[in-house]
Design a protein around this motif. Structure first.
Motif, short mmCIF file in Angstrom:
data_model
loop_
_atom_site.label_atom_id
_atom_site.label_comp_id
_atom_site.label_asym_id
_atom_site.label_seq_id
_atom_site.Cartn_x
_atom_site.Cartn_y
_atom_site.Cartn_z
N PHE A 251 0.84 -1.21 0.00
CA PHE A 251 0.00 0.00 0.00
C PHE A 251 0.87 1.26 0.00
O PHE A 251 0.58 2.23 0.69
N PHE A 270 -1.22 4.55 -2.81
CA PHE A 270 -2.25 4.59 -1.77
C PHE A 270 -1.92 5.66 -0.74
O PHE A 270 -0.75 5.94 -0.47
N ILE A 282 -6.70 6.04 -3.19
CA ILE A 282 -5.55 6.11 -4.07
C ILE A 282 -5.43 7.50 -4.67
O ILE A 282 -6.37 8.30 -4.65
#
Length: 364
Positions: A251, A270, A282
């Motif tokens: 992430f 992210f 995002i």
């Protein structure tokens, strides 16, 4: 991290172990391992040549099917020569591999690039030299820069400690670190790569993110005008998460690289890990010269698919300025829909979304 660091690590290993070349390594078990010091040294050489072979041969889905075997009667001096030679082979493979080349390694995303193979080779050498040196009662501590590089390239999930070498030993279950629980299981992590149609989303490691936030290239070949300020800002946020010990590389931030010429055209990633409701946000930006070619749509679509394929993500969000029509069009083309009035109100009241943003949603 590259061929020079592989050679430096190997030279340090050989210099230390040469002090005990007259000992019976087969009779001494390496510290913390089931292998003898002889078996551990063979393992190091085997890993170095395997990494070199996989990278040079662009192995896919499995290791190149061969194994290192010493000639009968090889003594410790000969074994150290093998370690030196296999280290030189890995260094050469790293130096000659193109920047975007990737080859098989099982954990955790089934591949590694040339920097990853260099870092794995250095990690094997540093850690197992430690294991053998302890067993043979030899003093050993590698240069702090090598340990720090291994942490920054392969342990993005580990919060940096007060000193790199003790932190690396703790992170691999070989020592204690004040204020942290003992490590009983561990794995290093190569960077994730997500393939889109005309761009590859290449996970940016902490070492590269640190360079980017300070004005560097992060090791990428950017088109003119890049990287754009959004990518640098995202890397700055990522480094804060890394330094706090809450960064998760899956992430993180990704560079958008064109496979056709190896050049980076933007960034995407992210804003953090999924929340308790399975929501993750995002963002992206492109170098101005790359806009209008559909790269953003491809990247957002690929990143969203990657997230929604996971069990911990149910909803992917995009927050876009009211007057940013091109980004709103990207969201629509990537399969997002405008959030409801209630969802936007909740995002503002409960999640601090700016009042000047519109919320777009993609559900799994």
């Amino acid at each position: 991290m590259g061929g020079d660091q592989v050679e430096e690590a190997v030279a340090g290993c050989v210099a230390v172990l040469r002090q005990a070349v007259d000992r019976d390594w087969a009779a001494v078990k390496a510290a913390g391992l089931e292998w003898s010091c002889h078996e551990t040294a063979v393992h190091v050489a085997d890993d170095l040549v395997a990494y070199a072979a996989n990278l040079a041969g662009r192995a896919q889905n499995a290791y190149v099917p061969f194994e290192l075997n010493l000639d009968t009667g090889t003594d410790n001096a000969g074994l150290l020569h093998v370690v030196e030679t296999t280290g030189a082979l890995l260094a050469a493979a790293v130096r000659t591999a193109p920047p975007g080349a990737r080859a098989f390694h099982p954990y955790p995303f089934r591949s590694a690039d040339r920097v990853g193979f260099a870092a794995m080779g250095v990690a094997e050498v540093l850690l197992h030299t430690h294991d053998m040196a302890r067993a043979l009662d030899l003093a050993y501590e590698p240069p702090a820069e090598l340990a720090e590089s291994v942490l920054a390239w392969l342990f993005p999930h580990v919060q940096p400690g007060p000193a790199p070498w003790p932190t690396l030993l703790w992170a691999t279950g070989r020592g204690e670190l004040p204020g942290r629980a003992p490590v009983t299981e561990w794995r290093w992590r190569n960077n994730p790569v997500i393939t889109a149609e005309r761009v590859t989303l290449t996970g940016i490691r902490p070492a590269a993110a640190d360079d980017l936030r300070l004005g560097g290239t992060g090791g990428f070949d950017w088109i003119e005008g890049g990287p754009y300020e959004g990518t640098r800002a995202a890397c700055s946020h990522m480094m804060k998460a890394y330094e706090a010990g809450v960064h998760r590389p899956e992430f993180g931030v990704f560079a958008l690289v064109r496979p056709e010429d190896g050049r980076a055209v933007g960034g995407a990633g992210f804003h953090g890990v999924p929340d308790e409701e399975g929501r993750v946000e995002i963002g992206y930006d492109l170098v101005p010269g790359a806009r209008g070619n559909g790269y953003a749509t491809e990247a957002v679509r690929a990143l969203t698919g990657w997230a929604l394929a996971r069990e911990d993500v149910d909803v992917v969000l995009l927050a876009i300025e009211h007057d940013n029509a091109p980004s709103q069009a990207v969201a629509t083309r990537a399969g997002f829909t405008r959030a409801t009035v209630e969802e936007e109100r909740t995002a503002r009241d409960d999640h601090d979304m700016d009042a000047g943003l519109r919320l777009y949603v993609h559900r799994g």
